[in-house]
Scaffold this motif. Structure first.
Motif, PDB file in Angstrom:
ATOM      1  N   ALA A  27      -3.821   7.649  -1.105  1.00 59.98           N
ATOM      2  CA  ALA A  27      -3.059   6.369  -0.993  1.00 59.98           C
ATOM      3  C   ALA A  27      -3.174   5.893  -2.478  1.00 59.98           C
ATOM      4  CB  ALA A  27      -3.441   5.629   0.093  1.00 59.98           C
ATOM      5  N   PHE A  29      -1.111   2.556  -4.588  1.00 62.20           N
ATOM      6  CA  PHE A  29       0.135   1.610  -4.599  1.00 62.20           C
ATOM      7  C   PHE A  29      -0.344   0.480  -5.282  1.00 62.20           C
ATOM      8  CE2 PHE A  29      -1.843   1.014  -0.641  1.00 62.20           C
ATOM      9  CZ  PHE A  29      -1.991  -0.496  -0.572  1.00 62.20           C
ATOM     10  N   THR A  37       5.864  -6.494   1.671  1.00 68.16           N
ATOM     11  CA  THR A  37       6.123  -5.300   1.870  1.00 68.16           C
ATOM     12  C   THR A  37       5.653  -4.582   3.375  1.00 68.16           C
ATOM     13  OG1 THR A  37       5.412  -5.068  -0.455  1.00 68.16           O
ATOM     14  CG2 THR A  37       5.039  -2.964   0.914  1.00 68.16           C
ATOM     15  N   LEU A  39       4.325  -1.795   5.524  1.00 64.62           N
ATOM     16  CA  LEU A  39       3.537  -0.374   5.782  1.00 64.62           C
ATOM     17  C   LEU A  39       4.031   0.086   7.130  1.00 64.62           C
ATOM     18  CD1 LEU A  39       1.334   1.083   4.750  1.00 64.62           C
ATOM     19  CD2 LEU A  39      -0.295  -0.240   5.812  1.00 64.62           C
ATOM     20  N   LYS A  47      -2.147   3.512   9.299  1.00 64.83           N
ATOM     21  CA  LYS A  47      -1.867   2.151   8.674  1.00 64.83           C
ATOM     22  C   LYS A  47      -2.765   1.218   8.935  1.00 64.83           C
ATOM     23  CE  LYS A  47       1.944   2.068  11.106  1.00 64.83           C
ATOM     24  NZ  LYS A  47       1.547   3.617  12.021  1.00 64.83           N
ATOM     25  N   LEU A 196       1.700  -8.037   2.623  1.00 65.13           N
ATOM     26  CA  LEU A 196       1.709  -6.585   3.132  1.00 65.13           C
ATOM     27  C   LEU A 196       1.510  -6.515   4.612  1.00 65.13           C
ATOM     28  CD1 LEU A 196       1.659  -3.556   2.568  1.00 65.13           C
ATOM     29  CD2 LEU A 196      -0.813  -3.586   2.153  1.00 65.13           C
ATOM     30  N   GLU A 211      10.228  -4.557   0.066  1.00 63.99           N
ATOM     31  CA  GLU A 211       9.615  -3.258  -0.357  1.00 63.99           C
ATOM     32  C   GLU A 211       8.980  -2.642   0.967  1.00 63.99           C
ATOM     33  OE1 GLU A 211       7.109  -2.965  -3.638  1.00 63.99           O
ATOM     34  OE2 GLU A 211       8.897  -3.477  -4.777  1.00 63.99           O
ATOM     35  N   ILE A 213       5.983   0.574   2.313  1.00 64.70           N
ATOM     36  CA  ILE A 213       5.274   1.896   1.729  1.00 64.70           C
ATOM     37  C   ILE A 213       5.443   2.644   3.067  1.00 64.70           C
ATOM     38  CG2 ILE A 213       3.014   2.710   1.645  1.00 64.70           C
ATOM     39  CD1 ILE A 213       2.375   0.145   0.170  1.00 64.70           C
ATOM     40  N   LEU A 215       3.886   5.636   4.945  1.00 66.38           N
ATOM     41  CA  LEU A 215       2.787   6.288   5.040  1.00 66.38           C
ATOM     42  C   LEU A 215       2.593   7.432   6.509  1.00 66.38           C
ATOM     43  CD1 LEU A 215      -0.518   6.524   3.801  1.00 66.38           C
ATOM     44  CD2 LEU A 215      -0.615   4.790   5.658  1.00 66.38           C
ATOM     45  N   LEU A 219       0.326   8.798   1.374  1.00 65.83           N
ATOM     46  CA  LEU A 219       1.537   7.864   0.622  1.00 65.83           C
ATOM     47  C   LEU A 219       2.644   8.769   0.554  1.00 65.83           C
ATOM     48  CD1 LEU A 219       1.148   4.406  -0.770  1.00 65.83           C
ATOM     49  CD2 LEU A 219       3.024   6.066  -1.476  1.00 65.83           C
ATOM     50  N   HIS A 222       6.905   4.579  -1.824  1.00 67.53           N
ATOM     51  CA  HIS A 222       6.656   3.004  -2.028  1.00 67.53           C
ATOM     52  C   HIS A 222       7.758   2.654  -3.060  1.00 67.53           C
ATOM     53  CE1 HIS A 222       4.313  -0.414  -3.820  1.00 67.53           C
ATOM     54  NE2 HIS A 222       4.967  -0.777  -3.036  1.00 67.53           N
ATOM     55  N   VAL A 228      13.112   3.783  -0.090  1.00 67.44           N
ATOM     56  CA  VAL A 228      12.084   4.430   0.848  1.00 67.44           C
ATOM     57  C   VAL A 228      12.566   4.864   2.344  1.00 67.44           C
ATOM     58  CG1 VAL A 228       9.656   3.868   2.042  1.00 67.44           C
ATOM     59  CG2 VAL A 228      10.294   3.173  -0.133  1.00 67.44           C
TER      60      VAL A 228
END
Length: 261
Positions: A27, A29, A37, A39, A47, A196, A211, A213, A215, A219, A222, A228
């Motif tokens: 990962a 970022f 963001t 996840l 996560k 996050l 945003e 991420i 996973l 990852l 992102h 995404v």
């Protein structure tokens, strides 16, 4: 620490180990200041392990860099707040909702200092922000699951941190409460804090986050949510083939609920 350094930067992190496999294989970022963001990823994607690893709560096997505001966690600890999953909390502990929220000030006031009037007032303001001021003196174990979740969010907010790491902050709350909590976090982000959060409802990620991420042990992506959460990337992560993204969200959510049961 550089004033322009990202609130959290992770470079080639590998963490956790179960059944002869790494939980998080790789990962990398960096979070932008003031961003929100999400996840996201399937059950078992790593996560929660990722959040715990960067905070030193799960073993990091290898990482080129984990930096908070350009430095190490110890130097930034008072600027960072974390809430675990609600299931990780002992709700039988004899404390009021206000007491639990005030615990979020420990990094600022010190572990052994008595919780004073100012700290209790700050806890009440945080509870008010999540719509629970009227429950401030209630025993936290007597609250509903959704109310307990809001107490955890208030505990993360009370010290006005610059970085919030939240593991399923919207679990056990209804749609109206989720929207309210998201607006509270959005207001904090507008003042410069960075969020996050592990989140499972792919539809509401689009409504609440800037945003994402993605996973699944490694990852996968992102960036801006729309870039995404494409059908191709979600199919790669979740393994759903021939299912639209709108249909995939409740399916993924149901799978997560079954895994937690």
């Amino acid at each position: 620490m550089s004033a322009t350094a990202p609130p959290l930067e992770v470079v080639h992190l590998r963490a956790g180990y179960v059944r002869d496999a790494w939980i998080v294989e790789d990962a990398s970022f960096a979070l932008a200041a003031g961003s929100m963001t999400a996840l996201v990823g399937p059950n078992g994607a790593g996560k929660s392990t990722l959040l715990k690893a960067v905070l030193g709560l799960a073993p990091i096997v290898r990482a080129e860099r984990v930096a908070f505001f350009g430095g190490d966690l110890d130097a930034a600890r008072a600027r960072v707040a974390f809430i675990p999953q609600r299931s990780a909390i002992d709700w039988d502990f004899p404390a009021t909702a206000r007491d639990v929220v005030a615990m979020g000030l420990v990094a600022r006031i010190g572990l052994f200092r008595r919780t004073g009037r100012d700290a209790l007032a700050a806890a009440e303001r945080a509870l008010d922000s999540v719509g629970l001021l009227g429950m401030a003196r209630e025993q936290v174990g007597e609250l509903s699951g959704g109310q307990q979740q809001r107490v955890l969010v208030a505990r993360a907010l009370v010290a006005e941190p610059d970085l919030l790491l939240l593991d399923e902050p919207f679990a056990n709350v209804d749609a109206a409460s989720e929207a309210h909590l998201a607006s509270v976090l959005r207001a904090r982000a507008a003042r410069g804090s960075t969020v996050l959060a592990v989140h499972h409802d792919l539809r509401s990620v689009r409504a609440h986050f800037d945003e994402a991420i993605l996973l699944n042990r490694a990852l996968l992506a992102h960036g801006p949510v729309a870039a995404v959460l494409t059908d191709a990337r979600l199919a790669e992560a979740y393994g759903f083939v021939g299912v639209t993204s709108a249909e995939r969200a409740p399916a993924a959510r149901a799978g997560e609920a079954e895994a937690r049961a």
